[in-house]
Design a protein around this motif. Structure first.
Motif: not given
Length: 548
Positions: A316-319, A342-345, A365-368, A540-543
């Motif tokens: 993924p691009i943020l890696s 959505g489960q990547y972290n 990952y999805a949050v970032v 961040l709080w709750r994404g």
């Protein structure tokens, strides 16, 4: 006991001429050597003779095709006699020459003759031969020293130190020292950089080019009538990841000339050794650029943080862009084949090696990805609307004073570089006078020593000035470059690899804070050219982003 000649025995007439020998006129020319050797062979009844010739090879290099072929004949017994014009034609390394004349040739019953030095192994040893070999080596050492000095002068003057033009350029017919863009190849170079920005690795890029049947650089050079400078792949479309990496890391495409990247160990050992980057000399605007500075910078960042694709496919691009705020290590992307994105972290890389090394710093990952896109849109919108205010916010209050200081130092730096070039030209003139015997060696050494001392002093001052300028000019230059990137975008519909790497340097992730009863987590988005500022520090709080 020397063996008698047979009908099959060959008399080897060996000729060698280096590039430096050519400066001495016709006396050492291959034509003249062949004439002298043939005349001697005929006069002495050596009818079955064969020429072995090395044109353009140094006497310190014994890996010459003609010489090696001749030595193979010595070892297989087909050569009975070797004749050279003088000992220096055999070589200019007294240890190597001695090994051949005193060990190998006698072991194989070779009759060795050096005409001008009165050496004839059938008539016994010549006591002066070892001394001649030493003098020949001294000559090679002195010549090598002078050549290195001239090359250094050219390199410091910003001239290209290679005669081989990089893929994407061609020599200017009116000035071979100047490079022009070869548009056909340059388009491929631009595409290679773009493919890298889009997230493709060197191996993948090489495969794509090969599949499209684009000629690799060496085969392309042949079609243009140029001599290939490296191993020729079997397939004309044989692109390799090594070739792609060399293109992606080559600063010449910025329009720069980079000299002194390597050096050879000695005049005897021609092996190239890489120089540390601080010893490189970089000259800007020496040819038209093929790649702009932003694209080149993005690619170098991608290369620095590169990650190999796994069996799960492309990363993924943020890696590779997230770092732990506490230990500074790169965050590790955790994912399984069965996971959705959505489960990547991410977790701290050092924590993953052992929980005692650091804390987890867990973030999805999805949050970032979501927060980075939102922040990018906010920053681009703000900068576009309030450019002046943004510029004032980023720059120091004493910018004007710094700017004046930068201008003064730049002027002094220009004076130093101009004087350096003058000294280089003076050095080249006295070298040419010395070669043509218009100037004695003693006078040459005295003059060049003075030039060396002045150049060393100038170089020291230039190093100090350049280091100071690099730090002082950083903010002023970087803000303008950041504004230039922002002006390219009116909106950012999605986060692409190109946009991500063009705007963002890295993302710092702090450990979550639960002291307030909520899981609050801070991240810092470090933008290229300007670093972090108020709008790039997010809690961040709750994404979602919240006020701290």
């Amino acid at each position: 006991m020397i063996a008698a000649d047979t009908e099959a025995s060959v008399t080897a007439l060996y000729c060698r001429l280096s590039q430096d020998d050519k400066q001495e006129g016709d006396s050492n020319s291959i034509f003249n050597q062949k004439r002298i050797l043939k005349q001697y062979a005929v006069e002495h009844g050596f009818q079955n003779y064969l020429y072995f010739i090395d044109d353009g090879y140094s006497g310190t290099n014994f890996r010459r095709p003609g010489f090696e072929k001749m030595i193979a004949g010595v070892k297989d017994g087909s050569i009975r006699r070797i004749i050279v014009k003088d000992m220096s034609r055999l070589g200019r390394d007294y240890l190597q020459v001695g090994m051949y004349t005193e060990i190998l040739f006698p072991d194989h019953d070779i009759h060795f003759i050096a005409i001008n030095d009165a050496v004839d192994s059938d008539k016994g040893e010549n006591e002066l031969t070892p001394f001649r070999n030493v003098f020949n080596e001294w000559y090679a050492r002195d010549t090598s020293k002078k050549i290195r000095a001239v090359k250094k002068a050219k390199g410091l003057a910003g001239e290209h130190m290679t005669s081989n033009v990089p893929y994407g350029y061609r020599k200017d017919p009116d000035n071979p020292k100047h490079w022009l863009i070869d548009e056909e190849a340059a388009e491929v170079v631009r595409e290679i950089f773009q493919l890298c920005v889009e997230g493709n690795g060197p191996a993948r890029i090489a495969k794509m080019l090969a599949e499209r049947k684009i000629l690799c650089p060496t085969h392309y050079m042949i079609t243009k009538g140029m001599k290939p400078i490296s191993h020729l792949p079997t397939s004309p479309y044989g692109w390799s990841s090594t070739v792609v990496v060399n293109i992606l890391e080559r600063r010449d495409y910025l329009g720069e000339t980079v000299n002194f990247k390597t050096h050879i160990k000695s005049y005897k050992n021609r092996k190239k050794v890489n120089n540390p980057q601080e010893e490189w000399k970089i000259f800007r605007d020496t040819q038209e650029p093929i790649i702009d500075e932003e694209t080149f910078s993005i690619v170098q960042k991608i290369r620095k943080g590169r990650r190999r694709p796994t069996r799960m496919g492309k990363m993924p691009i943020l890696s590779g862009m997230l770092y732990c705020a506490d230990c500074g290590s790169r965050m590790f992307l955790q994912r399984r084949v069965s996971d959705s994105i959505g489960q990547y972290n991410f977790v701290c890389g050092r924590y993953r090696q052992g929980p005692g090394n650091c804390t987890m710093h867990y973030i999805r990952y999805a949050v970032v990805e979501k927060i980075v896109l939102e922040n990018l849109r906010e920053v681009v919108s703000y900068v576009s609307s309030y450019e002046d205010e943004f510029t004032k916010m980023i720059m120091d209050e004493d910018y004007k004073e710094k700017h004046r200081d930068i201008e003064q130092k730049n002027r002094r730096l220009e004076e130093i570089q101009n004087r350096y070039r003058e000294l280089d030209q003076l050095f080249q003139r006295v070298y040419e006078d010395n070669v043509h015997r218009k100037l004695s060696d003693e006078r040459f050494m005295k003059l060049t020593k003075g030039y060396d001392v002045e150049q060393a002093s100038l170089q020291e001052e230039e190093t100090v000035l350049s280091a100071g300028l690099k730090e002082e000019s950083r903010q002023a230059v970087n803000v303008e470059r950041f504004l230039h990137i922002v002006r390219k975008y009116t909106e950012i519909p999605e986060l692409t690899p190109e946009i991500l790497h063009e705007f963002i340097d890295r993302i710092i992730v702090h450990e979550a804070d639960k002291s307030s009863g909520k899981r609050l987590q801070e991240i810092e988005i470090i933008y290229n050219h300007i670093g972090s500022f108020d709008k790039s520090n997010i809690t961040l709080w709750r994404g979602k982003a919240v006020q701290p």
